[in-house]
Scaffold this active site. Structure first.
Site, short mmCIF file in Angstrom:
data_model
loop_
_atom_site.label_atom_id
_atom_site.label_comp_id
_atom_site.label_asym_id
_atom_site.label_seq_id
_atom_site.Cartn_x
_atom_site.Cartn_y
_atom_site.Cartn_z
N ASP A 19 0.82 -1.22 0.00
CA ASP A 19 0.00 0.00 0.00
C ASP A 19 0.85 1.27 0.00
OD1 ASP A 19 -2.28 -1.70 0.36
OD2 ASP A 19 -1.81 -1.76 2.49
N LYS A 22 2.33 2.20 -4.95
CA LYS A 22 3.04 1.70 -6.14
C LYS A 22 2.23 1.95 -7.40
CE LYS A 22 3.10 -2.35 -4.36
NZ LYS A 22 2.59 -2.03 -3.01
N GLY A 46 -4.60 -4.63 -5.33
CA GLY A 46 -5.40 -3.47 -5.00
C GLY A 46 -4.75 -2.12 -5.21
N HIS A 47 -4.24 -1.85 -6.40
CA HIS A 47 -3.73 -0.52 -6.70
C HIS A 47 -4.89 0.44 -6.96
CE1 HIS A 47 0.22 -2.05 -6.97
NE2 HIS A 47 0.08 -2.64 -8.14
N GLN A 233 2.25 -5.90 -3.11
CA GLN A 233 2.59 -5.95 -1.67
C GLN A 233 3.92 -5.22 -1.43
OE1 GLN A 233 1.80 -9.43 -3.02
NE2 GLN A 233 -0.27 -8.70 -2.92
#
Ligand code: GDP
Length: 434
Positions: A19, A22, A46-47, A233
């Protein structure tokens, strides 16, 4: 120049507990890249990227897809949730960013099937130790891969082979569920007949995107093109180098990038590490620089620190330079991108952990055992805040002197040069450091 090719190949890797932003950094760098490829992780990434006036949350497809004309690839090191992949594909198409012909998935990549999610949930629910996984079946899919009973994209291209491979994986899931004391029939939800779940409905579309990712990247580099390898990650969640067992099930660090797409390590020319200007962690496990409750709530609100995949609140803390320096070494960073500087704009003072104290001894090493990391006391250095907005800064000289001093100190402690500083969610809110 890359080791053996005229093109440039850059890895972008998270240097904390994920988180770090990135997605935003890759989105900015992708403007100059021709190919963007993911090398590990699954639909737990989850970007969140703001582009074209929309917010896009991409779990499975590389965020480079938001730039028209870029080729985006999922390497063999990724585990692919085909339902999620094609849902994101269709969502992008609906919003005017047609991904047709721009997406490729390695035929060697493993797929996440419905029973992997069941196993993930049941293992967390009744299996004793809680890792705090995202429940998306990533861990069980990687377990099947290492156990040599996994199902690969290439298997799904032949329906007889696919059914055989899926049946073996389901059988294993049923035996695991029995051991856990859970209902084995959960491994075959619905009408309890063997099917390929989300994969079955998407087999024809899968044939269109299946490719040899390593060969594509090698060709692109040989032709002088630019390639980004996007990590998911972060370093402290790496299955070997992170806070084991509170880690993800893949190698997240830059060393895994070559193996995860199918190129040689000498092909990689640069490694950009992404660090948030403070620290967050979602899921269980140690976070040495955690704030007290009041500060935690304040920074979580300022930084909107809720997981893009699970909505879970992230724990927040001060910048941990011990971890940053460790990440710089483990990943061989050639530069860093600092994100979310703006979140600290209102704080009167800012602390940075420069070392850890454990059993009375001070050390700048990141301990290999999570139980030790749980016990360390950070040694803090206090820096003055800047207490003025930075979100409109576009050049280094636009920043308040205390913000620059903070960044200079982070750079010095991390031991890698700053390349970029992000001061907001939008693509334009970035300072290219010189
Ligand atoms: P990733 O998984 O590393 O891509 O990180 P996430 O996307 O889960 O989290 C990053 C979040 O921070 C997203 O909601 C971004 O829009 C947001 N973000 C990224 N850079 C900045 C920044 O510089 N400032 C602020 N305020 N938010 C940012």
């Amino acid at each position: 120049m890359s080791g053996t090719s005229p093109g440039k190949c850059t890895v972008v890797v998270g240097c904390q507990w994920g988180d770090e932003g990135k997605g935003k950094v890759v989105d900015v760098l992708a403007a100059d890249a021709d190919v963007v490829a993911r090398y590990q992780g699954g639909a737990n990434a989850g970007h969140t990227v703001h582009a074209e006036g929309h917010e896009f949350v991409l779990h499975q497809i590389p965020s480079g897809i938001l730039h028209p004309g870029k080729r985006c690839l999922l390497g063999n090191g990724v585990v692919v949730d085909l339902g999620q992949f094609f849902a994101e594909y269709d969502n992008l198409a609906e919003r005017g960013l047609d991904p047709r012909g721009r997406l490729g998935v390695s035929a060697r990549a493993h797929v996440v099937l419905p029973h992997h999610k069941v196993l993930d949930e049941e293992t967390e629910r009744v299996g004793g130790r809680k890792i705090g996984t995202t429940g998306r079946g990533i861990g069980p899919a990687y377990e099947d891969k290492a156990g040599r009973r996994g199902v690969r994209v290439g298997d799904l291209l032949d329906s007889r082979r696919a059914l055989k491979a899926v049946a073996a994986s389901v059988e294993w899931a049923r035996s695991r569920l029995r051991v856990l004391g859970a209902d084995p029939d959960l491994a075959l939800p619905g009408d309890a007949t063997l099917d390929l779940g989300d994969a079955g409905a998407n087999l024809e579309r899968l044939a269109e995107v299946a490719t040899d990712v390593g060969a594509e990247i090698a060709d692109a580099l040989a032709a002088g093109r630019e390639v980004l390898l996007e990590g998911a990650q972060g370093t402290a969640l790496d299955v070997d180098h992170g806070t084991y067992p509170f880690v993800t099930s893949s190698s997240t660090t830059a060393g895994a990038a070559a193996a995860g797409v199918g190129i040689g390590p000498t092909t990689i020319s640069a490694v950009t590490g992404v660090v948030k200007a403070y620290t967050t962690r979602v899921g269980n496990g140690p976070l040495p620089t955690a704030f007290d409750e009041k500060m935690d709530a304040r920074v979580r609100r300022l930084g909107a620190e809720f997981g893009a995949t699970t909505g879970r609140p992230r724990r927040c803390g001060w910048f941990d330079a011990v971890l940053a320096r460790y990440s710089a070494r483990v990943n061989g960073l050639t530069g860093i991108a600092v994100t979310k500087l703006d979140v600290l704009d209102t704080l009167p003072e800012i602390e940075v952990a420069t070392a850890y104290r454990l059993d009375g001894e001070s050390s700048s090493a990141f301990p290999p055992v999570a139980a030790d990391l749980e016990r360390v006391e950070p040694v803090y250095e206090t820096l003055p805040g800047w207490q003025s907005p930075t979100s409109n800064a576009r050049r280094k000289t636009d920043l308040p002197p205390n913000a620059r001093a903070y960044l200079d100190r982070i750079e010095e402690l991390a031991g890698a040069p700053i390349l970029m500083v992000s001061v907001g969610t939008r693509r334009s809110q970035v300072i290219h450091w010189e």
